[in-house]
Design a protein around this motif. Structure first.
Motif, PDB file in Angstrom:
ATOM      1  N   SER A  42       0.844  -1.344  -0.094  1.00  0.00           N
ATOM      2  CA  SER A  42       0.084  -0.061  -0.089  1.00  0.00           C
ATOM      3  C   SER A  42       0.966   1.221  -0.056  1.00  0.00           C
ATOM      4  O   SER A  42       1.686   1.432   1.022  1.00  0.00           O
TER       5      SER A  42
ATOM      6  N   GLU B 183      -6.299  -7.758   4.656  1.00  0.00           N
ATOM      7  CA  GLU B 183      -7.046  -6.624   4.543  1.00  0.00           C
ATOM      8  C   GLU B 183      -8.624  -6.828   4.654  1.00  0.00           C
ATOM      9  O   GLU B 183      -9.121  -7.713   4.265  1.00  0.00           O
TER      10      GLU B 183
ATOM     11  N   GLU C  36     -10.992  -0.667   1.367  1.00  0.00           N
ATOM     12  CA  GLU C  36      -9.884  -1.778   1.763  1.00  0.00           C
ATOM     13  C   GLU C  36      -9.283  -1.173   2.845  1.00  0.00           C
ATOM     14  O   GLU C  36      -8.425  -0.270   2.494  1.00  0.00           O
TER      15      GLU C  36
ATOM     16  N   ASP D 293      -5.942  -1.688   5.211  1.00  0.00           N
ATOM     17  CA  ASP D 293      -4.917  -2.244   5.436  1.00  0.00           C
ATOM     18  C   ASP D 293      -4.525  -2.311   6.757  1.00  0.00           C
ATOM     19  O   ASP D 293      -5.292  -1.694   7.676  1.00  0.00           O
TER      20      ASP D 293
END
Length: 736
Positions: A14, A627, A639, A641
């Motif tokens: 990410s 996730e 989403e 993380d």
């Protein structure tokens, strides 16, 4: 535990948070390493400190807590490092050519004599400078992160610090680690203090005292919604934060902080005494801007074309076969004839009817109207009750956070085209979003603020509705007559009884308000779970998802955390899992986002954006490689993380504060024996008014009676009222 080896494959990264999943080769075996870390490329040599964790889907993984970059030990390793993608324009062939020329001295050449890269065929001066600059930037990042990690700064925070200060990180932190409190959102005083202690900083330094003062103010806003503190309270809070009883020395720092622009001071008359209030720049400037805009709007005290609304209101009554009382007619008239007006009343007092009438009269005048509310749930409810388009304030004014800070497409230079702006649930609006909205409203427009003055104030800093009413800047219509759901609705009747300090009617022959007398905490929890999973769904033919459990306290034997665990066990006992901070999340769980996160990306069909806000509720749709994928009520898919998952909580049960602005088909209110002075009439009233059709209170009559009698409220310190009055006085309008 420590493992060493090389990066084989970066499976996922990410860019926003740095959360990375990579395949890692040690001399003994291949392992999966996960965690927040700086940019890492295949072939790099690392030493990783951390612990083994077991992922329910992907098995054993190594959770990285600290990473040390190791220099490649052989020529092949150096080639892999140069060709990893960290160096723009250096592919495998170029990397091999550089290493053929310099061998094991390659990294030394890059660091100390990069001009020698021109000795390699195909590398000119500009390309050599580019490679050297990449190497310098990469080395600076790694050096800064290594420096911070040596002082026990977590990797995630180390990356955030480096992003703020770049190659100056070590210099800035060494000179004054307490700058973190002022410069980085979300970095607390305790974190900065630990770093300073590791650096051997003087506990009595002026830097430390100043940082404690700044953080005490910020913490007061975050915990209690203050936008300012009186001097005595600020000194007291700062002393507690600093664990320093030298209040005179703390007080001595205040003039310097004001002079430097880190604090603003405003002196006000309070009970015949002059009191100095201190505020942070963001909060002070927000309230000052709100005051100026409200005064400008209030100057438009009427327009002849809008003065007489009686005939049009009578036509509306005849067309819709309803009768508005005098207060409702007054609300409509003042909304159309004032630059700013307020409509306030409890449940069932006709606020929605007024909005509907107002919209129809505005349509007849060809006025462009905009309906909005502070939260997605409140906006959705406004749209459902009026049958018109309604948006969040954020969406109405086009919030954009791609730059890292909120920027609004609609502003003073590009105002909304609406002639009439109606804001519902205004008590939930903090000073930041209300300031942004006012900046987007045209000077000639009318703005109507609708809400319940007896609701809890916003979770975030400010007390907008109460301050505007107290300032006298706008005409206020107080609605008291009950119309909704007729007099037999005990939800409405009891809400008003509670607000008047009277015990609610708790006979269980009611069709919408019930009381379950339970004493022991375990019985209270068991009863609440039974109501959600079996009794209410079976009796009223509703889904458990339509039932919201509320509790006054987060912790304790009947608190939100325990209730969530029990409700999850009953409603969603199995599925893909992720464990965050000791809390298990499963696909299918009901969750809530708990802070304003302007950087979090979302998608809704083909639409994309950023920003998820405190109180947004959704369902976990999937858990993929750690996730958590959440779909919110308005269709946004996010989403999460590892770095952003801390913003989530289970939401089968939530605190009463977190329920503000929402309305649920059914509410189960859990009253434990705890709560003390914090569990008061205001909290009970807010909880009951969250229910549309059904309320069930679980607890003892004693706990209910104590809440009704307890009219204690924690004072919220703000400067908006004083700033409005000061602005009016300056403009010569005080007493208008």
């Amino acid at each position: 535990m420590i493992i060493s080896g090389s990066v084989e494959t970066v499976i996922f990264r990410s860019e926003e948070s740095g959360y990375t999943v990579m395949e890692f080769r040690t001399p003994e075996r291949h392992v999966t390493v996960v965690g927040c870390m700086p940019e890492i490329r295949e072939g790099e040599m690392l030493t990783v400190s951390g612990k083994w964790v077991n992922n329910s889907k992907y098995g054993e993984q190594f959770q990285a807590e600290e990473i040390t970059f190791e220099a490649p030990a052989d020529e092949e390793g150096i080639v892999n490092y140069l060709a990893s993608g960290l160096f723009y324009g250096v592919g495998r062939a170029t990397a091999e050519a550089i290493v053929r020329r310099f061998g094991l001295r390659t990294l030394d050449v890059l660091e100390h004599t990069p001009h020698r890269l021109t000795e390699v065929s195909g590398i000119g001066k500009l390309r050599a400078e580019s490679i050297a600059e990449n190497f310098k930037d990469n080395s600076a990042m790694r050096s800064a992160i290594l420096f911070l990690q040596k002082h026990s700064v977590p990797l995630t925070l180390a990356m955030k610090i480096y992003k703020a200060y770049g190659e100056s990180t070590e210099t800035v932190i060494t000179e004054n680690p307490y700058r973190l409190v002022r410069d980085l959102e979300g970095v607390g005083f305790v974190t900065a203090d630990k770093l300073a202690d590791s650096l051997g900083y003087d506990k009595n330094s002026d830097f430390r005292i100043s940082a404690g003062i700044i953080y005490a103010l910020r913490d007061a806003g975050g915990r209690n919604g203050h936008t300012a503190l009186p001097e005595s309270a600020l000194i007291r809070e700062s002393a507690a934060m600093l664990r320093n009883n030298d209040e005179e020395r703390i007080a001595a720092q205040l003039p310097r902080l004001v002079l430097e622009g880190q604090l603003f001071v405003m002196r006000t008359e309070t009970e015949g005494e002059t009191v100095s209030f201190y505020a942070l720049p963001t909060e002070y400037n927000s309230e000052k801007s709100i005051a100026a805009k409200l005064v400008r709007l209030s100057r438009d005290r009427g327009n002849g074309a809008y003065e007489d609304t009686a005939a049009e209101t009578a036509t509306y009554e005849k067309t819709h076969r309803i009768t508005l009382d005098e207060k409702q007619k007054e609300a409509v008239r003042t909304a159309l004839t004032s630059g700013i007006s307020v409509i306030t009343g409890g449940p069932g007092t006709g606020k929605t009817t007024i909005i509907e009438c107002l919209m129809e009269l505005a349509d007849a005048r060809k006025m462009e109207c905009a309906l909005c509310a502070p939260t997605g749930r409140a906006a959705k409810r406004l749209a459902e009750t009026t049958g018109r388009n309604a948006q969040t304030i954020h969406r109405l004014i086009g919030m954009d956070i791609s730059s890292g800070k909120p920027v609004y497409r609609m502003n003073e230079s590009n105002p909304l085209s609406a002639d009439l702006v109606v804001v519902d649930e205004i008590s939930m609006a903090d000073v930041y979003i209300f300031n942004a909205l006012l900046k987007a409203v045209r000077p000639s427009a009318r703005i109507v603020l609708v809400g319940d003055k007896d609701q809890l104030p916003s979770v975030s800093p400010g007390n907008v509705l109460a301050d505007i009413i107290a300032s006298g800047i706008a005409p206020v219509t107080y609605l008291t007559e009950i119309y909704r759901q007729d007099a037999s609705s005990l939800i409405v009747v009891n809400a008003h009884l509670i607000n008047e300090g009277k015990m609610p009617i708790i006979r269980n022959s009611s069709r919408d308000f019930f009381f379950d007398n339970k004493q022991a905490p375990e019985d209270v929890v068991r009863d609440a779970v039974s109501l959600v999973t079996e009794r209410l769904p079976n009796y009223f033919r509703i889904s458990p998802s339509d039932i919201q459990v509320l509790a006054p306290m987060k912790k304790g034997a009947t608190g939100v955390e325990l209730l969530n665990a029990e409700l999850q066990r009953a409603l969603n006992p199995a599925g893909k899992e992720a464990v965050i901070g000791g809390v298990t999340f499963r696909d299918g769980d009901k969750v809530m986002h708990t802070v304003n996160n302007y950087d979090l990306a979302w998608r809704r069909g083909t639409e994309e954006g950023k920003g998820v806000f405190n109180g947004d509720v959704g369902i976990v749709k999937d858990i993929i490689r750690g996730e958590i994928v959440v779909e919110f009520d308005d269709g946004r898919i996010v989403e999460y993380d590892r770095a952003s998952q801390e913003d989530l909580m289970l939401a089968y049960a939530v605190s009463v504060h977190k329920s503000q602005g929402s309305e649920f088909p059914a509410v189960v209110l859990v009253l434990g024996s705890g709560g003390g002075m914090l569990f008061n009439r205001n909290l009970l009233y807010t909880a009951v008014t969250r229910a549309k059709n059904i309320v069930v209170i679980v607890g003892t009559e004693g706990a209910l009676a104590r809440a009704v009698k307890n009219n204690y409220t924690v004072k919220r310190y703000t400067l908006l009222k004083e700033l409005i009055c000061a602005t009016l006085s300056k403009a010569g309008l005080l007493g208008f």
